[in-house]
Design an enzyme around this catalytic site. Structure first.
Site, PDB file in Angstrom:
ATOM      1  CB  SER A   1      -0.912  -0.205   1.388  1.00  0.00           C
ATOM      2  OG  SER A   1      -1.572   0.445   1.225  1.00  0.00           O
ATOM      3  CB  SER A   2       1.460   3.957   2.678  1.00  0.00           C
ATOM      4  OG  SER A   2       2.668   5.382   2.663  1.00  0.00           O
TER       5      SER A   2
END
Length: 572
Positions: free
Chosen positions: A161-162
């Site tokens: 994700s991030s």
């Protein structure tokens, strides 16, 4: 003076002798871990160099540290932390670190105002040496290189994700540092750019609304490190097809970016399915470590990596060796299945990380001895032909690479039979009347169709359903309802030795059942079975059981006989 000199010489020799006893030769010296770092535990490093955005640094040094260890930077997701990532998504990397001796650095975001996401949006973060999180992470890499004998050609990054977005940024911004990376659920580098240090979320990018040409994406990444003319790191991209947090559209956009950065075609040179829901494509080469590998996971949301995925990342990155680039023997293949055909058996299995080829072995007795029937197979499937119908064959598969051969897989078996289609145009349909596989009753329902142009008498038809008794208790059975009349159906049980079956139930139809008109059907026959002691069954391993069939569908794992001759289905 002479005495003094002799005493001094003697003293010097004594010192050398003591030194040789107390300290091993330089090649064998074990360097003490830096203060605060405990091998085998997640440890925080509080001072590691330039850190403009105030990140925290954690490190995992394995107890079994390689002489020239690789380094993996593992970057967590929004709202995450180093410890959560260490104990969660990255846990398989930690376990492998003990086996292969590499070090893992876990950056931790302190941006609570930005949900602890890593900065992949600001102009500072998207410029090499510009400041913010990438600079702090590179300081962590430099600190680790200064304190450990890191193999500088084996520095990698992965993230979810991030962290996956940061993986793309780091690989584009510091291509001379990283050898490869794995990005789980990310976006192309610069996709999240907002032009502001405080506006941290790009809804357009997250929703998959930003589409550029491959050249535009490549140029955007090159602008992060102007003037760089060297090669770019290898990258492995993963994305779920129903990701609603970072749209699946970003998967295709990232492929555009990295094929352009590598100067390779956006048409894959290799495609396969290592697992049932995965589609893997390779670009620029078909080897296990191409310039770009992209894996699409059907039906997955913002929930990866899931079980089994990290092993593929470790193999792609090259972390599955203790140094020098030498591969290790691949693990045994998993998920071997065998499906019977007419004088043939079709095999399939999950890819073994690091494998370059497979060997299929066969026996006519369970447990072997096995004989090689096919070697140097590069696919994860094989069809063995020229077999004898009615004979059960037992198979295992092993994986190989330059380091050696894996153990055999778990065994799978199948019994070839003649075609499962009916020469008399009779077809058996089935549905599961009860989809609870572990209760005390089994409720298979049947329907017989006549696809021919003439009526067929039901008298003389016998239908067999195969299952495991799961114990020694006798079986009982009833016809709960049948359109042709339950009194026109006789029930009997028989013993059988086959794949996922030791028993069959046989339904014999009498003259009173009438006939099936051309293009007609018998109508539903509802069978119910139970043990005489009413103990629970386990239908999950029954040959003829399929809980996914909740509506009638053709099913060749139920066998139909006409006047003693099988006319539909494949016997286990």
């Amino acid at each position: 003076m002479l005495l003094k000199s002799r005493v001094a010489s003697l003293f010097g020799v004594l010192l050398l002798l003591i030194s040789s006893l107390l300290w091993p030769p330089a090649a064998q010296q074990v360097h003490a871990a830096p203060a605060g770092v405990t091998p085998g535990a997640l440890s925080q490093v509080t001072s590691f160099g330039n850190n403009p955005s105030g990140l925290k640094m954690y490190i995992y040094v394995p107890r079994n540290l390689a002489a020239n260890p690789a380094l993996l930077v593992a970057v967590h997701y929004c709202s995450g932390s180093a410890s959560a990532f260490y104990n969660g998504y990255a846990r398989d990397y930690v376990t492998a670190a003990e086996q292969y001796g590499y070090i893992i650095v876990f950056p931790e975001s302190t941006h609570s105002q930005y949900s602890n996401c890593f900065d992949v949006w600001s102009p500072q973060a998207l410029t090499r040496g510009g400041g913010s999180d990438p600079v702090g992470i590179m300081s962590m890499v430099s600190w680790t290189e200064a304190n450990y004998n890191i193999d500088s050609s084996r520095i990698y990054v992965m993230g979810a994700s991030s962290g996956a977005m940061m993986t793309n940024v780091l690989l584009a911004e510091y291509p001379d540092v990283f050898a490869a990376g794995t990005s789980f659920m990310g976006v192309p580098a610069t996709c999240f750019a907002t032009g502001s240090a405080t506006n941290f979320w790009s809804s357009q990018c997250a929703n998959g609304q930003i589409s550029k040409t491959a050249q535009q994406w490549g140029d955007a990444a090159r602008a992060m490190y102007p003037g760089y003319t060297g090669s770019y790191p290898r990258i492995q991209l993963w994305h779920g097809t129903v990701d609603s947090t970072l749209s699946y559209n970003n998967f295709a956009e990232a492929i555009k970016q990295w094929t352009n950065l590598h100067g390779i075609s956006a048409t894959p040179v290799f495609t396969d399915s290592p697992q049932a829901s995965w589609t893997r494509t390779r670009y620029g080469g078909s080897s296990a470590q191409p310039a770009l590998e992209a894996i699409s996971v059907q039906g997955a949301g913002h929930t990866i990596p899931a079980a089994g995925m990290v092993a593929y990342s470790i193999a792609f990155l090259g972390l599955n060796s203790s140094g020098g680039g030498s591969p290790t023997v691949p693990p045994a293949p998993t998920g071997l299945t065998a499906t019977a055909g007419n004088a043939s058996v079709s095999l399939s299995w999950a890819a073994s990380p690091g494998a370059s080829s497979y060997t299929v072995k066969r026996a006519t007795m369970s447990g072997g001895p096995y004989t090689d029937v096919a070697t140097e197979i590069t696919a994860t499937s094989y069809t063995n032909t020229g077999l004898t119908n009615g004979t059960t064959y037992y198979y295992v598969v092993s994986a190989s690479n330059s380091a050696g051969n894996s153990p055999n897989s778990a065994q799978a078996s199948a019994t070839p039979a003649s075609s499962g289609t009916s020469t008399g145009n009779l077809v058996v349909q089935y549905k599961a009347g009860d989809t609870n596989a572990t209760d005390n009753q089994s409720r298979p329902h049947f329907n017989i169709k006549n696809n021919g142009t003439a009526p067929v008498n039901l008298s003389g038809l016998k239908l067999r359903y195969y299952f495991t008794k799961d114990g020694t208790a006798d079986m009982s059975a009833w016809i709960d309802w049948a359109q042709i009349g339950s009194s026109n159906i006789q029930i009997a049980f028989g013993s059988h030795n086959g794949t996922n079956s030791d028993t069959y139930v046989e339904l014999s139809l009498s003259a009173g059942a009438g006939s099936i008109a051309a293009g007609g059907q018998s109508g539903e026959i509802q069978l119910r079975m139970a043990k005489s002691d009413w103990s629970n069954l386990n239908e999950s391993n029954d040959y003829s059981y399929d809980p996914t069939k909740t509506a009638f569908a053709d099913w060749n794992r139920v066998v139909l006989y006409q006047n003693g001759v099988p006319v539909w289905g494949v016997q286990p």
